[in-house]
Design a protein around this motif. Sequence first.
Motif, mmCIF file in Angstrom:
data_model
loop_
_atom_site.group_PDB
_atom_site.id
_atom_site.type_symbol
_atom_site.label_atom_id
_atom_site.label_comp_id
_atom_site.label_asym_id
_atom_site.label_seq_id
_atom_site.Cartn_x
_atom_site.Cartn_y
_atom_site.Cartn_z
ATOM 1 N N THR A 56 0.851 -1.181 0.000
ATOM 2 C CA THR A 56 0.000 0.000 0.000
ATOM 3 C C THR A 56 0.889 1.235 0.000
ATOM 4 O O THR A 56 1.836 1.322 0.787
ATOM 5 C CB THR A 56 -0.917 0.027 1.237
ATOM 6 O OG1 THR A 56 -1.730 -1.147 1.221
ATOM 7 C CG2 THR A 56 -1.809 1.261 1.238
ATOM 8 N N ILE A 57 0.591 2.171 -0.889
ATOM 9 C CA ILE A 57 1.331 3.426 -0.981
ATOM 10 C C ILE A 57 0.346 4.581 -1.081
ATOM 11 O O ILE A 57 -0.819 4.391 -1.404
ATOM 12 C CB ILE A 57 2.262 3.462 -2.213
ATOM 13 C CG1 ILE A 57 1.442 3.253 -3.500
ATOM 14 C CG2 ILE A 57 3.394 2.475 -2.082
ATOM 15 C CD1 ILE A 57 2.159 3.670 -4.748
ATOM 16 N N THR A 58 0.835 5.774 -0.815
ATOM 17 C CA THR A 58 0.066 6.998 -1.028
ATOM 18 C C THR A 58 0.827 7.845 -2.034
ATOM 19 O O THR A 58 2.049 8.000 -1.920
ATOM 20 C CB THR A 58 -0.119 7.771 0.290
ATOM 21 O OG1 THR A 58 -0.821 6.935 1.213
ATOM 22 C CG2 THR A 58 -0.911 9.051 0.074
ATOM 23 N N ILE A 59 0.121 8.381 -3.013
ATOM 24 C CA ILE A 59 0.748 9.210 -4.044
ATOM 25 C C ILE A 59 0.618 10.673 -3.636
ATOM 26 O O ILE A 59 -0.495 11.153 -3.374
ATOM 27 C CB ILE A 59 0.104 8.950 -5.419
ATOM 28 C CG1 ILE A 59 0.302 7.477 -5.792
ATOM 29 C CG2 ILE A 59 0.707 9.871 -6.473
ATOM 30 C CD1 ILE A 59 -0.394 7.053 -7.055
ATOM 31 N N VAL A 60 1.757 11.364 -3.567
ATOM 32 C CA VAL A 60 1.806 12.740 -3.078
ATOM 33 C C VAL A 60 2.694 13.593 -3.978
ATOM 34 O O VAL A 60 3.250 13.098 -4.957
ATOM 35 C CB VAL A 60 2.342 12.775 -1.626
ATOM 36 C CG1 VAL A 60 1.389 12.080 -0.664
ATOM 37 C CG2 VAL A 60 3.728 12.162 -1.533
ATOM 38 N N GLY A 61 2.878 14.853 -3.608
ATOM 39 C CA GLY A 61 3.787 15.743 -4.326
ATOM 40 C C GLY A 61 5.234 15.391 -4.033
ATOM 41 O O GLY A 61 5.538 14.672 -3.078
ATOM 42 N N GLY A 62 6.133 15.917 -4.842
ATOM 43 C CA GLY A 62 7.542 15.576 -4.733
ATOM 44 C C GLY A 62 8.181 15.920 -3.406
ATOM 45 O O GLY A 62 8.979 15.148 -2.878
ATOM 46 N N ASP A 63 7.858 17.073 -2.824
ATOM 47 C CA ASP A 63 8.490 17.496 -1.572
ATOM 48 C C ASP A 63 7.970 16.736 -0.360
ATOM 49 O O ASP A 63 8.632 16.702 0.668
ATOM 50 C CB ASP A 63 8.302 18.998 -1.356
ATOM 51 C CG ASP A 63 9.093 19.813 -2.359
ATOM 52 O OD1 ASP A 63 10.267 19.496 -2.579
ATOM 53 O OD2 ASP A 63 8.519 20.764 -2.931
ATOM 54 N N GLU A 64 6.798 16.152 -0.449
ATOM 55 C CA GLU A 64 6.269 15.433 0.712
ATOM 56 C C GLU A 64 6.440 13.924 0.597
ATOM 57 O O GLU A 64 6.035 13.177 1.485
ATOM 58 C CB GLU A 64 4.807 15.794 0.966
ATOM 59 C CG GLU A 64 3.855 15.451 -0.149
ATOM 60 C CD GLU A 64 2.431 15.906 0.104
ATOM 61 O OE1 GLU A 64 1.884 15.643 1.190
ATOM 62 O OE2 GLU A 64 1.871 16.522 -0.805
ATOM 63 N N ALA A 65 7.067 13.461 -0.475
ATOM 64 C CA ALA A 65 7.283 12.024 -0.657
ATOM 65 C C ALA A 65 8.276 11.495 0.376
ATOM 66 O O ALA A 65 9.271 12.138 0.682
ATOM 67 C CB ALA A 65 7.795 11.749 -2.063
ATOM 68 N N ASP A 66 7.962 10.316 0.896
ATOM 69 C CA ASP A 66 8.828 9.625 1.842
ATOM 70 C C ASP A 66 8.618 8.133 1.636
ATOM 71 O O ASP A 66 7.774 7.520 2.287
ATOM 72 C CB ASP A 66 8.496 10.041 3.276
ATOM 73 C CG ASP A 66 9.448 9.450 4.294
ATOM 74 O OD1 ASP A 66 10.348 8.672 3.915
ATOM 75 O OD2 ASP A 66 9.292 9.777 5.492
ATOM 76 N N GLY B 180 5.925 4.997 2.982
ATOM 77 C CA GLY B 180 4.858 4.561 2.091
ATOM 78 C C GLY B 180 4.234 5.645 1.240
ATOM 79 O O GLY B 180 3.160 5.440 0.675
ATOM 80 N N SER B 181 4.881 6.796 1.104
ATOM 81 C CA SER B 181 4.359 7.834 0.210
ATOM 82 C C SER B 181 5.386 8.091 -0.888
ATOM 83 O O SER B 181 6.562 8.281 -0.609
ATOM 84 C CB SER B 181 4.042 9.118 0.977
ATOM 85 O OG SER B 181 5.185 9.629 1.606
ATOM 86 N N ILE B 182 4.908 8.074 -2.132
ATOM 87 C CA ILE B 182 5.806 8.282 -3.269
ATOM 88 C C ILE B 182 5.329 9.477 -4.086
ATOM 89 O O ILE B 182 4.147 9.801 -4.098
ATOM 90 C CB ILE B 182 5.926 7.025 -4.162
ATOM 91 C CG1 ILE B 182 4.589 6.674 -4.809
ATOM 92 C CG2 ILE B 182 6.476 5.851 -3.367
ATOM 93 C CD1 ILE B 182 4.687 5.592 -5.874
ATOM 94 N N ALA B 183 6.266 10.098 -4.764
ATOM 95 C CA ALA B 183 5.956 11.264 -5.592
ATOM 96 C C ALA B 183 5.160 10.844 -6.821
ATOM 97 O O ALA B 183 5.374 9.759 -7.370
ATOM 98 C CB ALA B 183 7.240 11.963 -6.021
ATOM 99 N N PHE B 184 4.266 11.715 -7.249
ATOM 100 C CA PHE B 184 3.453 11.448 -8.437
ATOM 101 C C PHE B 184 4.317 11.246 -9.678
ATOM 102 O O PHE B 184 3.882 10.643 -10.646
ATOM 103 C CB PHE B 184 2.449 12.575 -8.682
ATOM 104 C CG PHE B 184 3.094 13.867 -9.126
ATOM 105 C CD1 PHE B 184 3.222 14.157 -10.476
ATOM 106 C CD2 PHE B 184 3.567 14.782 -8.207
ATOM 107 C CE1 PHE B 184 3.824 15.334 -10.893
ATOM 108 C CE2 PHE B 184 4.164 15.957 -8.611
ATOM 109 C CZ PHE B 184 4.298 16.236 -9.960
ATOM 110 N N SER B 185 5.543 11.731 -9.647
ATOM 111 C CA SER B 185 6.444 11.618 -10.792
ATOM 112 C C SER B 185 7.254 10.320 -10.798
ATOM 113 O O SER B 185 7.936 10.038 -11.774
ATOM 114 C CB SER B 185 7.400 12.809 -10.811
ATOM 115 O OG SER B 185 8.124 12.874 -9.589
ATOM 116 N N ALA B 186 7.160 9.519 -9.746
ATOM 117 C CA ALA B 186 7.878 8.244 -9.688
ATOM 118 C C ALA B 186 7.292 7.282 -10.719
ATOM 119 O O ALA B 186 6.089 7.314 -11.002
ATOM 120 C CB ALA B 186 7.773 7.650 -8.291
ATOM 121 N N PRO B 187 8.113 6.422 -11.297
ATOM 122 C CA PRO B 187 7.614 5.486 -12.319
ATOM 123 C C PRO B 187 6.423 4.645 -11.856
ATOM 124 O O PRO B 187 5.473 4.452 -12.608
ATOM 125 C CB PRO B 187 8.832 4.611 -12.626
ATOM 126 C CG PRO B 187 9.997 5.487 -12.309
ATOM 127 C CD PRO B 187 9.569 6.314 -11.137
#
Length: 158
Positions: free
Chosen positions: A101-111, A115-122
């Motif tokens: 399970t992941i959460t899709i977030v903005g680049g600066d808040e990705a961790d 479990g949170s990844i940037a929307f720009s990640a593949p």
Amino acid sequence: MSVAFRRESDDEHKEPEYELPIAVGPNLVTPRGLRLLGEEVARLDGEIAETTDEEARKKLQRRLRYFHTRQSTADVQVPPANGSVGIGSRVTYRLNEAEKTITIVGGDEADPARGSIAFSAPLARALMGAEAGESVEYQDREDAIAILAVETDPETQA
């Protein structure tokens, strides 16, 4: 006088200070991401006001310029209402027989560790726009990812 005998200043040997790099493309953020950017700007402002060391102040001001830019260019996204994957979505999926399970977030808040990844990640780009029950292509494999559940992550909306 020969260059060999000329005293050079210490500044000539220092690495140049460049601005922190800004990611190319849109600065899409969740409501929480915008709040976190504002909090970081306020924290850096306070730290700069208390810092007396000039070198430390320059480094803090450099970070402050970065976060001011990110804050001013932020484009707050609301998660899709139709249940498809978007920024602010918590997605449960199966990849290579492992359920995650992941959460899709903005680049600066990705961790990624949390479990949170940037929307720009593949991985996020492969999931965007899909819905629960669908399978999507990933790394040139058809049906590589099975999307099990999609919901809005309430933490990203605060």
